[in-house]
Scaffold this motif. Structure first.
Motif, short mmCIF file in Angstrom:
data_model
loop_
_atom_site.label_atom_id
_atom_site.label_comp_id
_atom_site.label_asym_id
_atom_site.label_seq_id
_atom_site.Cartn_x
_atom_site.Cartn_y
_atom_site.Cartn_z
N VAL A 16 89.36 54.70 43.21
CA VAL A 16 89.72 55.99 43.23
C VAL A 16 91.09 56.34 42.83
O VAL A 16 91.49 57.32 42.36
CB VAL A 16 89.23 56.48 44.54
N ILE A 17 91.95 55.51 43.18
CA ILE A 17 93.50 55.74 42.96
C ILE A 17 93.65 55.61 41.60
O ILE A 17 94.56 56.53 40.78
CB ILE A 17 94.31 54.87 43.63
N ASN A 18 93.05 54.68 40.66
CA ASN A 18 93.22 54.43 39.55
C ASN A 18 92.46 55.77 38.91
O ASN A 18 93.16 56.30 37.93
CB ASN A 18 92.23 53.20 38.94
N SER A 19 91.39 56.49 39.14
CA SER A 19 91.04 57.58 38.77
C SER A 19 92.01 58.76 38.94
O SER A 19 92.32 59.31 37.91
CB SER A 19 89.75 57.82 39.48
N VAL A 64 104.69 59.58 47.81
CA VAL A 64 103.81 58.45 47.75
C VAL A 64 102.25 58.90 47.45
O VAL A 64 102.15 59.90 48.18
CB VAL A 64 103.61 57.77 49.28
N LEU A 65 101.61 58.37 46.82
CA LEU A 65 100.13 58.89 46.58
C LEU A 65 99.53 57.38 47.07
O LEU A 65 99.48 56.49 46.53
CB LEU A 65 99.61 59.15 45.25
N LYS A 66 98.49 57.55 48.19
CA LYS A 66 97.82 56.41 48.76
C LYS A 66 96.52 56.34 48.74
O LYS A 66 95.91 57.52 49.18
CB LYS A 66 98.52 56.25 50.38
N VAL A 276 90.93 61.85 46.48
CA VAL A 276 92.19 61.38 46.17
C VAL A 276 92.68 61.94 45.06
O VAL A 276 93.88 62.35 44.93
CB VAL A 276 91.96 59.81 45.95
N ILE A 277 91.93 62.64 43.97
CA ILE A 277 92.37 63.21 42.81
C ILE A 277 93.06 64.59 43.26
O ILE A 277 93.92 65.18 42.95
CB ILE A 277 91.21 63.59 42.04
N LEU A 278 92.33 65.41 44.37
CA LEU A 278 92.70 66.45 44.93
C LEU A 278 94.09 66.40 45.56
O LEU A 278 94.91 67.02 45.67
CB LEU A 278 91.62 67.32 45.67
#
Length: 335
Positions: A16-19, A64-66, A276-278
């Protein structure tokens, strides 16, 4: 160029982080991603949950995006999320909850934001075992922490043209602790005369949210109540897979989905990347990239509303990758 720490996490986290990363990059924003990792997978490999390189990256970039992280049982940590909140004084947990067209729920007009005090309350972790039959936990409420979370909530309401802030408490029973929190919200509200202060006892708030959630704009509350109400509100719009989150302090901010790592579907290209995108869109908004943030939110909503490329938990049959690619196709950046 922005320097941002990217923590993939474990379980479905890397997927989901890669997305989210692909979609953020597709907006054309210039980001230097500093990729480091923490969690159960790292612990098995290195014997530590959070390597020093993670702290160094966070302290350097401050944004940070986690992804979701599993905390192994018996490793001495209550939670890596709690650790980061405490270490960097990320005092405001912010969770927007908004109805997305295409997701069937009993309510159509939910658009609220929860401000949860993130550093004290019963989650201070001060407990004592007296004997086999008695244990106690201490609830810490301070004026400083209560004032600053109330101020964040009211500032947000004013900036986003929200008309009401609801302070949620149990001051009728816990007259000193919740009484102090309520008093601080009242004091802060005096500086915002155009915004209505709603005072709601926490059990009544649960009932009100289940019956008529559209009557609330912004909710501000203590740590434990905020944790409970956040999940309750997520259920009103379709679940944790649709709700973003942020932990914000004076100097740092960590953006993350509120759901878990779902190890049972890890690596199967089935995970719903929406939350996680939002969260990434929230991060861009925080950075002042308002148009790019809005473009991501609009593309996510359009993709879900169209219903053709959505994951199975949303009623579709698409993969994580298929949904990601559809969102990218729906991106429209305003000039």
């Amino acid at each position: 160029m922005y320097g941002i720490t990217l923590i993939p996490g474990d379980g479905i986290g890397p997927e989901v982080i890669n997305s989210a990363k692909q979609i953020i990059d597709a907006t054309g924003i210039n980001i230097n991603w500093d990729i480091v990792n923490a969690g159960a997978d790292v612990y098995r490999e290195k014997g530590v949950l959070v390597p020093d390189e993670v702290y160094k990256s966070i302290e350097k970039n401050k944004i940070v995006l986690k992804g979701p992280i599993t905390t192994p049982i018996g490793c001495g940590f209550r939670s890596i999320n709690v650790l980061l909140r405490k270490k960097y004084d990320l005092f405001a947990n912010i969770r927007p909850v908004k109805k997305i067209s295409g997701i069937e729920t009993p309510f159509e007009n939910i658009d609220l934001v929860i401000f949860r005090e993130n550093t004290e309350g019963l989650y201070s972790g001060i407990e004592k075992q007296y004997d086999d039959d008695r244990a106690e936990a201490i609830k810490i409420i301070t004026r400083q922490a209560s004032m600053r979370i109330a101020e964040e909530a009211f500032i947000y309401a004013k900036k986003n043209n929200k008309k009401k802030v609801a302070v949620v408490h149990k001051a009728n029973i816990m007259k000193l602790t919740d009484g102090l929190f309520l008093d601080c919200a009242r004091i802060v509200s005096e500086s915002f005369p155009d915004i209505e202060l709603q005072e709601v006892i926490v059990d009544n708030m649960c009932m009100q949210l289940a019956m008529n959630p559209s009557k609330y704009d912004v909710i501000v509350t203590t740590n434990l109540y905020g944790d409970i109400l956040s999940d309750l509100c997520a259920g009103l719009v379709g679940g944790l897979g649709l709700v973003p989150g942020a932990n914000i302090g004076k100097e740092m901010a960590v953006f993350e989905a509120v759901h878990g790592s779902a190890p049972d579907i890890a690596g199967e290209n089935l995970a719903n990347p929406t939350a996680v995108i939002l969260s990434g869109a929230m991060m861009l908004n925080y950075l002042g990239e308002i148009k790019k943030s809005k473009a991501i939110v609009d593309a996510v909503h359009k993709t879900i509303k169209d219903g053709k490329y959505i994951t199975r938990d949303l009623g579709g049959s698409s993969s994580t990758i298929d949904m990601t690619e559809a969102i990218i196709r729906n991106l429209k950046i305003e000039e």
